[in-house]
Design an enzyme around this catalytic site. Structure first.
Site, short mmCIF file in Angstrom:
data_model
loop_
_atom_site.label_atom_id
_atom_site.label_comp_id
_atom_site.label_asym_id
_atom_site.label_seq_id
_atom_site.Cartn_x
_atom_site.Cartn_y
_atom_site.Cartn_z
N ASP A 129 0.88 -1.15 0.00
CA ASP A 129 0.00 0.00 0.00
C ASP A 129 0.93 1.23 0.00
O ASP A 129 2.13 1.10 0.31
CB ASP A 129 -0.87 -0.04 1.26
CG ASP A 129 -1.68 1.23 1.42
OD1 ASP A 129 -2.33 1.63 0.46
OD2 ASP A 129 -1.62 1.84 2.53
N LEU A 130 0.43 2.38 -0.36
CA LEU A 130 1.28 3.57 -0.44
C LEU A 130 1.18 4.45 0.80
O LEU A 130 2.11 4.55 1.60
CB LEU A 130 0.90 4.39 -1.69
CG LEU A 130 1.61 5.73 -1.83
CD1 LEU A 130 3.08 5.53 -2.21
CD2 LEU A 130 0.93 6.60 -2.87
N ASP A 131 0.00 5.09 0.94
CA ASP A 131 -0.21 6.07 2.01
C ASP A 131 -0.15 5.38 3.38
O ASP A 131 -0.94 4.49 3.67
CB ASP A 131 -1.59 6.73 1.87
CG ASP A 131 -1.71 7.53 0.57
OD1 ASP A 131 -0.85 8.37 0.31
OD2 ASP A 131 -2.69 7.32 -0.18
N THR A 184 1.92 10.14 4.03
CA THR A 184 0.92 11.04 3.45
C THR A 184 -0.43 10.96 4.15
O THR A 184 -1.30 11.80 3.89
CB THR A 184 0.72 10.71 1.96
OG1 THR A 184 0.72 9.30 1.84
CG2 THR A 184 1.79 11.31 1.09
N LYS A 220 -8.74 5.39 6.08
CA LYS A 220 -7.53 4.82 5.48
C LYS A 220 -7.90 3.71 4.49
O LYS A 220 -8.67 2.82 4.82
CB LYS A 220 -6.59 4.30 6.57
CG LYS A 220 -5.98 5.43 7.37
CD LYS A 220 -4.95 4.95 8.37
CE LYS A 220 -4.34 6.16 9.08
NZ LYS A 220 -3.45 5.76 10.16
N SER A 253 -2.69 0.54 -4.27
CA SER A 253 -3.19 1.70 -3.52
C SER A 253 -4.50 2.20 -4.08
O SER A 253 -4.75 2.10 -5.28
CB SER A 253 -2.14 2.82 -3.62
OG SER A 253 -2.69 4.05 -3.23
N ALA A 254 -5.34 2.77 -3.20
CA ALA A 254 -6.61 3.36 -3.64
C ALA A 254 -6.39 4.74 -4.25
O ALA A 254 -7.28 5.30 -4.89
CB ALA A 254 -7.55 3.47 -2.46
N LYS A 278 -10.94 -1.39 -1.31
CA LYS A 278 -10.65 -2.24 -0.15
C LYS A 278 -11.83 -2.07 0.81
O LYS A 278 -12.32 -0.96 0.93
CB LYS A 278 -9.35 -1.78 0.53
CG LYS A 278 -8.12 -1.84 -0.37
CD LYS A 278 -6.94 -1.08 0.22
CE LYS A 278 -5.79 -0.98 -0.77
NZ LYS A 278 -4.66 -0.17 -0.29
N GLU A 315 0.22 -3.27 4.63
CA GLU A 315 -0.95 -2.38 4.72
C GLU A 315 -1.06 -1.67 6.06
O GLU A 315 -0.80 -2.29 7.09
CB GLU A 315 -2.22 -3.22 4.57
CG GLU A 315 -2.93 -3.11 3.26
CD GLU A 315 -3.50 -1.74 2.95
OE1 GLU A 315 -3.58 -0.89 3.86
OE2 GLU A 315 -3.88 -1.52 1.80
N ASP A 316 -1.46 -0.40 6.05
CA ASP A 316 -1.71 0.29 7.32
C ASP A 316 -3.19 0.42 7.61
O ASP A 316 -3.58 0.87 8.70
CB ASP A 316 -1.06 1.69 7.33
CG ASP A 316 -1.79 2.66 6.42
OD1 ASP A 316 -2.16 2.26 5.30
OD2 ASP A 316 -1.99 3.82 6.83
C1 BG6 Z 1 -5.70 5.82 0.12
C2 BG6 Z 1 -5.71 6.65 1.39
O1 BG6 Z 1 -4.42 5.29 -0.07
O2 BG6 Z 1 -6.06 6.61 -1.01
C3 BG6 Z 1 -7.04 7.36 1.54
O3 BG6 Z 1 -5.49 5.78 2.50
C4 BG6 Z 1 -7.34 8.17 0.29
O4 BG6 Z 1 -6.98 8.21 2.67
C5 BG6 Z 1 -7.33 7.23 -0.93
O5 BG6 Z 1 -8.62 8.79 0.39
C6 BG6 Z 1 -7.62 7.97 -2.23
O6 BG6 Z 1 -6.58 8.87 -2.48
P1 BG6 Z 1 -6.60 10.02 -3.57
O7 BG6 Z 1 -5.16 10.51 -3.56
O8 BG6 Z 1 -6.97 9.38 -4.87
O9 BG6 Z 1 -7.58 11.04 -3.13
MG MG Z 2 -2.65 3.23 3.54
#
Ligand code: BG6
Ligand code: MG
Length: 217
Positions: free
Chosen positions: A8-10, A16, A44, A113-114, A144, A168-169
């Site tokens: 996962d990224l964030d 972030t 998240k 990542s989302a 997710k 994953e966090d």
């Molecule tokens: C996820 C984050 O990785 O991405 C969420 O944990 C975030 O907090 C989601 O809303 C979507 O991100 P973005 O950058 O497309 O708005």
């Molecule tokens: Mg995350």
């Protein structure tokens, strides 16, 4: 045998999550309410539009679809202001060395990542080149805890889920990994990530060999 790691990224690679929180808070405040760090945990791993729906619910606010899209775009502009200032200092402790070590040892590496800002965030911290495949919010159709994002990552790497470890966090992200038949490492606290095969507070002072031994037992 473990062949690949899906990240996962964030909140796993880059710090972030605090910027998403700050930008959503700014939106909530502009609409006349606030929400807590505990409520933020639920955001998240949740998509942008999924997040705005949850937040508006907490504030007891009803908006039209058009207004929601406008506010989500405004939140993203605020988030991008944070992202523009980001550099390698925002890489979470141990993440760079860990990913570098994986690459040296020949493990396959993908992102799951989302976020629709994943490529930009990875570029800002100069880590884009480590990821052979990027599955992000521009490619998925299900959020997710649906395992789609990780299934697409495994397929792109030509690996079976049982050959992959997901980092994953988010509670929903660990659920996604488990549901898809992946091994899961929760990055954070056992309080909300207790369903992961292993929970770590960071990627510092741990090797892939130690992680494999722990999750496979
Ligand atoms: C996820 C984050 O990785 O991405 C969420 O944990 C975030 O907090 C989601 O809303 C979507 O991100 P973005 O950058 O497309 O708005
Ligand atoms: Mg995350």
């Amino acid at each position: 045998m473990i062949k690949a790691c899906l990240f996962d990224l964030d909140g796993v690679i880059v710090d972030t999550a605090k910027y998403h929180f700050a930008a959503w808070k700014k939106m909530a405040n502009a609409l006349g309410f606030d929400f807590s760090e505990k409520e933020n945990e639920q955001l998240k791993g949740v998509s942008r539009m999924g997040s705005i729906n949850l937040i508006l619910g907490w504030g007891g606010i009803t908006l039209t679809e058009e207004e929601k899209i406008k506010w989500a775009a405004q939140k993203n502009d605020w988030y991008l202001e944070f992202l523009q200032q980001m550099d390698q200092k925002e890489i979470l402790p141990g993440a760079l060395a860990f990913v570098q070590d994986l690459q040296n040892k020949g493990y396959r590496i993908a992102l799951g990542s989302a976020s629709k800002n994943a490529v930009l965030a990875l570029s800002k911290v100069e880590m884009l080149h480590f990821f052979e495949e990027i599955i992000d919010g521009t490619k998925t159709t299900k959020s997710k805890p649906d395992p789609q994002v990780f299934q697409m990552g495994a397929a792109a790497l030509d690996c079976d889920p049982s050959e992959c470890i997901v980092f994953e966090d988010a509670e929903s992200g660990v659920t996604a990994a488990n549901t898809g038949g992946f091994y899961s490492v929760g990055m954070g606290s056992p309080e909300n990530l207790g369903h992961a095969n292993l929970v770590l507070s960071s990627l510092e002072n741990i090797t892939i060999e130690e992680i494999i031994e722990s999750v496979l037992q």
